[in-house]
Scaffold this active site. Sequence first.
Site, mmCIF file in Angstrom:
data_model
loop_
_atom_site.group_PDB
_atom_site.id
_atom_site.type_symbol
_atom_site.label_atom_id
_atom_site.label_comp_id
_atom_site.label_asym_id
_atom_site.label_seq_id
_atom_site.Cartn_x
_atom_site.Cartn_y
_atom_site.Cartn_z
ATOM 1 C CG ASP A 1 5.772 1.702 4.731
ATOM 2 O OD1 ASP A 1 4.973 2.400 5.351
ATOM 3 O OD2 ASP A 1 6.204 2.022 3.604
ATOM 4 C CG ASP B 1 8.095 -3.463 2.071
ATOM 5 O OD1 ASP B 1 7.287 -2.792 1.408
ATOM 6 O OD2 ASP B 1 7.979 -3.639 3.307
#
Length: 213
Positions: A15, A13
């Site tokens: 963020d 991922d």
Amino acid sequence: MPVPTARFLVVLDADSTLIRNEVIELIADEAGRGAEVAAATEAAMRGEVDFATSLRSRVEALRGVPLAAFARVLARVEPTPGVRELIAAVHERGGAVGVVSGGFHEILDTVAPDLGVDVWRANRLLTEDGALAGRVDGTIVDAAGKAAALIEWAAERGVPMSQTIAIGDGANDLLMMDAAALGLAFNAKPAVRAQADLVIGTVDLREVIPLLP
């Protein structure tokens, strides 16, 4: 141009995983709505609301932010400790690194290549008259989209699913983590920690290196 084959694939991922920040909150600060958007992001990452619905409402709050603000946003982005070392270790072992994000290409297109990421996918923001329009362009990269990206990238590189690792922090990472052979919760919300194969407690991506195939 053909995609190079790889021995294994690590997908992160963006963020709060690849980088320390939640980019949508940094952009919202430019509109004076940082606290409001941060609260909505937190609820989405805990899995309390539908991600795509939440993202649309949060992006609406960004309407009117000038495109010139992205330089300030980029200046505030902090790579997660250990990210360069992890990516280097993956490459040294013949692996590939992907990043799939519910965030935005407008930031990831600068950050990902700088960190040595091989492939990435995120949402795009519509613009009008030099400012954000408050809408997402095209299909939203949600939990299903993240899992699909991991499967697609593995197939393109000839990587069996048994040689895939997914790393995430939020509820929208769970399908991707489930699709991978090894799902790692990193800097993660309680629901994600509970469902992951392993939990990385230290916010340092070098902790993942011993787990590489």
